[in-house]
Enzyme design. Structure first.
Site, PDB file in Angstrom:
ATOM      1  N   ASP A  12      65.249  22.594  58.514  1.00  0.00           N
ATOM      2  CA  ASP A  12      65.374  23.681  59.502  1.00  0.00           C
ATOM      3  C   ASP A  12      64.155  23.810  60.406  1.00  0.00           C
ATOM      4  O   ASP A  12      63.838  24.896  60.880  1.00  0.00           O
ATOM      5  CB  ASP A  12      65.637  25.038  58.821  1.00  0.00           C
ATOM      6  CG  ASP A  12      66.806  24.975  57.872  1.00  0.00           C
ATOM      7  OD1 ASP A  12      67.810  24.354  58.249  1.00  0.00           O
ATOM      8  OD2 ASP A  12      66.713  25.522  56.760  1.00  0.00           O
ATOM      9  N   HIS A  40      72.427  21.097  61.924  1.00  0.00           N
ATOM     10  CA  HIS A  40      71.544  21.250  63.067  1.00  0.00           C
ATOM     11  C   HIS A  40      72.175  22.271  63.979  1.00  0.00           C
ATOM     12  O   HIS A  40      73.393  22.263  64.159  1.00  0.00           O
ATOM     13  CB  HIS A  40      71.489  19.967  63.884  1.00  0.00           C
ATOM     14  CG  HIS A  40      70.739  18.875  63.232  1.00  0.00           C
ATOM     15  ND1 HIS A  40      69.501  19.037  62.695  1.00  0.00           N
ATOM     16  CD2 HIS A  40      71.052  17.580  63.071  1.00  0.00           C
ATOM     17  CE1 HIS A  40      69.092  17.874  62.229  1.00  0.00           C
ATOM     18  NE2 HIS A  40      70.023  16.978  62.432  1.00  0.00           N
TER      19      HIS A  40
HETATM   20  P1  GDP Z   1      67.155  21.537  62.036  1.00  0.00           P
HETATM   21  O1  GDP Z   1      68.039  21.492  60.870  1.00  0.00           O
HETATM   22  O2  GDP Z   1      65.791  20.970  61.744  1.00  0.00           O
HETATM   23  O3  GDP Z   1      67.737  20.983  63.287  1.00  0.00           O
HETATM   24  O4  GDP Z   1      66.865  23.048  62.325  1.00  0.00           O
HETATM   25  P2  GDP Z   1      67.843  24.215  62.751  1.00  0.00           P
HETATM   26  O5  GDP Z   1      69.113  23.769  63.279  1.00  0.00           O
HETATM   27  O6  GDP Z   1      67.866  25.210  61.649  1.00  0.00           O
HETATM   28  O7  GDP Z   1      66.984  24.783  63.951  1.00  0.00           O
HETATM   29  C1  GDP Z   1      66.324  25.927  63.853  1.00  0.00           C
HETATM   30  C2  GDP Z   1      66.778  26.939  64.828  1.00  0.00           C
HETATM   31  O8  GDP Z   1      65.737  27.109  65.750  1.00  0.00           O
HETATM   32  C3  GDP Z   1      67.988  26.662  65.684  1.00  0.00           C
HETATM   33  O9  GDP Z   1      68.696  27.864  65.834  1.00  0.00           O
HETATM   34  C4  GDP Z   1      67.420  26.183  67.017  1.00  0.00           C
HETATM   35  O10 GDP Z   1      68.240  26.483  68.121  1.00  0.00           O
HETATM   36  C5  GDP Z   1      66.189  26.984  67.081  1.00  0.00           C
HETATM   37  N1  GDP Z   1      65.059  26.396  67.776  1.00  0.00           N
HETATM   38  C6  GDP Z   1      64.641  25.107  67.816  1.00  0.00           C
HETATM   39  N2  GDP Z   1      63.487  25.025  68.493  1.00  0.00           N
HETATM   40  C7  GDP Z   1      63.170  26.287  68.873  1.00  0.00           C
HETATM   41  C8  GDP Z   1      62.073  26.876  69.571  1.00  0.00           C
HETATM   42  O11 GDP Z   1      61.129  26.220  69.974  1.00  0.00           O
HETATM   43  N3  GDP Z   1      62.105  28.234  69.748  1.00  0.00           N
HETATM   44  C9  GDP Z   1      63.113  29.019  69.286  1.00  0.00           C
HETATM   45  N4  GDP Z   1      63.047  30.325  69.488  1.00  0.00           N
HETATM   46  N5  GDP Z   1      64.145  28.508  68.608  1.00  0.00           N
HETATM   47  C10 GDP Z   1      64.172  27.163  68.403  1.00  0.00           C
END
Ligand code: GDP
Length: 426
Positions: A12, A40
């Site tokens: 995440d 994701h």
């Molecule tokens: P993954 O499994 O590593 O892809 O992580 P997630 O899907 O859980 O991503 C984490 C959340 O953070 C998602 O809702 C993304 O849209 C959001 N996100 C990613 N980068 C950023 C950022 O730089 N700022 C903010 N506010 N949200 C982000």
């Protein structure tokens, strides 16, 4: 040129966003491990999507999306996801599925659920997607490989053998309904119909693509600390989350992976059980959870509230080292703009001694965080495009963490969108 996008922490970290962003310059995006147990979240012009099986490249019409042999292939999930994105107006993606990928069967999900039920309070916090039973079977050599769907004699013999073995556990350990070989065969025939148009000799395809100079992106799931060898065993996932495994799970030579972009979140979050040294609780955690990510830190697959914590330099330094980070993408930094002061975990105190090296699990459980408190910047940094334009305290936060972890932060993500990124030349 092959690049990998992987996680430094517990998952995440925002890998989906970084992959989606880098997908612009990629010809091919490959999932090489894991299954439908993590997700994701991607925000783009078509809307907001939670992908569990499809690689993040499916939103570009110039990329080929590949499910590598290392993936736990959940065929009905994969097809559900393809349908759901096409329904929202995304052009039908080009998808290839490795003929050497193995198939998540319905009984893997049942076994996952039955085991969680049996362990009750001592469970691992599985998402019940069948991942652990799937990989157990793969290494016990009783899994179904996609290629086997095309060998009818083999399947007919194998379903009997598998049912016989699984039924011992179902009857005597779990006291649940037994499997019927005919049902298994029919299930496999359903899967065959769905997957047939996409089946490919993926390692050969990638070999040729590398020769032709194509840009290939390996997309990791979860993060270093969930790796079965190098993570917080046994609170880990069942396939390797490290970039090195990208070579195996995609079927390419390890020396072809030239860039390893390791995604690190500006604070910590984790799902499931296991030691989490810099964890915070109560109102402090609720506030960060509510503001975190894009609409709160809740599991993309399960909707479970994530456990929250301050940035952990010890875990992240180790996480970057195990990935072999060439670049760190530092994400979700915008979220911290509300804080007056920001604690950062810079060491672990274990049995009275402070260390900055990540320990094995039984020592990790004894670790207490050593914090350094940095001043906040109290500003909304979304929309900023240049590193120099970030508030001074924000730059200091980044540079302090970079020094602690010892790997270059070359990208700073300050919002969930594709363009919310600040590049730093290092
Ligand atoms: P993954 O499994 O590593 O892809 O992580 P997630 O899907 O859980 O991503 C984490 C959340 O953070 C998602 O809702 C993304 O849209 C959001 N996100 C990613 N980068 C950023 C950022 O730089 N700022 C903010 N506010 N949200 C982000």
């Amino acid at each position: 040129m092959v690049k990998a996008v992987v996680g430094a922490n517990w998952g995440d970290e925002g890998k989906g966003k970084i992959t989606d962003m880098l997908g612009k310059e990629s010809d091919i995006i490959v999932r090489f491990q894991g299954g439908a147990n993590a997700g994701h979240t991607i925000v783009n012009d078509y809307g907001k999507f939670a992908l569990h099986t499809l690689p993040s490249g499916v939103f570009y019409d110039h990329t080929t999306s590949i499910i590598g042999n290392g993936v736990a292939l959940d065929i009905p999930k994969l097809f559900g996801e393809i349908q759901s994105i096409v329904e929202k107006g995304v052009p039908a993606p080009k998808i290839l599925v490795s003929d050497r990928a193995q198939i998540v069967m319905s009984y893997h999900k049942l076994f996952d659920a039955y085991e969680e039920e049996r362990l009750a309070g001592k469970s691992f916090g599985s998402t019940k997607s069948g991942i652990a039973p799937f990989y157990s079977d793969k290494y016990a050599k009783i899994g179904f490989q996609v290629s086997e769907l095309f060998d009818d004699d083999l399947l007919k013999e194998k379903v009997v053998r598998i049912a016989e073995q699984k039924n011992v556990l179902l009857e005597h350990l779990y006291h649940k309904p037994l499997l019927n070989p005919d049902d298994l065969y029919n299930e496999l025939m359903e899967y065959k119909k769905m997957v047939e148009p996409y089946v490919c000799n993926v390692s050969l395809f990638l070999h040729n693509a590398i020769k032709e100079g194509k840009n290939i992106l390996l997309e990791g799931q979860l993060g270093s600390l969930k790796d079965p060898d190098h993570g917080i065993y046994p609170m880990v996932t069942s396939s390797s989350t490290l970039a090195a495994y990208g070579a195996i799970g995609a079927g390419i030579p390890p020396y072809e992976i030239k860039q390893i972009i390791t995604v690190c979140k500006a604070y910590s979050s984790a799902v499931g059980a296991g030691a989490f040294v810099s964890e915070i609780f109560g109102d402090e955690a609720d506030e960060l959870r509510k503001r975190g990510g894009d609409g709160g830190e809740f599991g993309a697959t399960t909707g479970r509230p994530r456990r929250m914590g301050w940035f952990d330099c010890v875990a992240s330094k180790y996480g970057c080292r195990m990935q072999g980070a060439t670049d760190v993408a530092f994400t979700v930094l915008d979220v911290l703009g509300y804080l007056e002061e920001i604690p950062v975990c810079v060491g672990y105190e274990i049995n009275g001694e402070v260390t900055t090296e990540f320990p094995v699990t039984h020592l990790l459980e004894k670790a207490k965080p050593v914090y350094k408190v940095l001043p906040g910047w109290k500003e909304d940094i979304r929309g900023i495009k240049k590193y120099e334009d970030l508030p001074e305290n924000c730059r200091k936060y980044i540079e302090f963490i970079e020094e602690q972890i010892g790997y270059p932060i070359t990208m700073v993500s300050n919002g969930p969108g594709r363009d919310d990124i600040i590049y730093r030349n290092k």
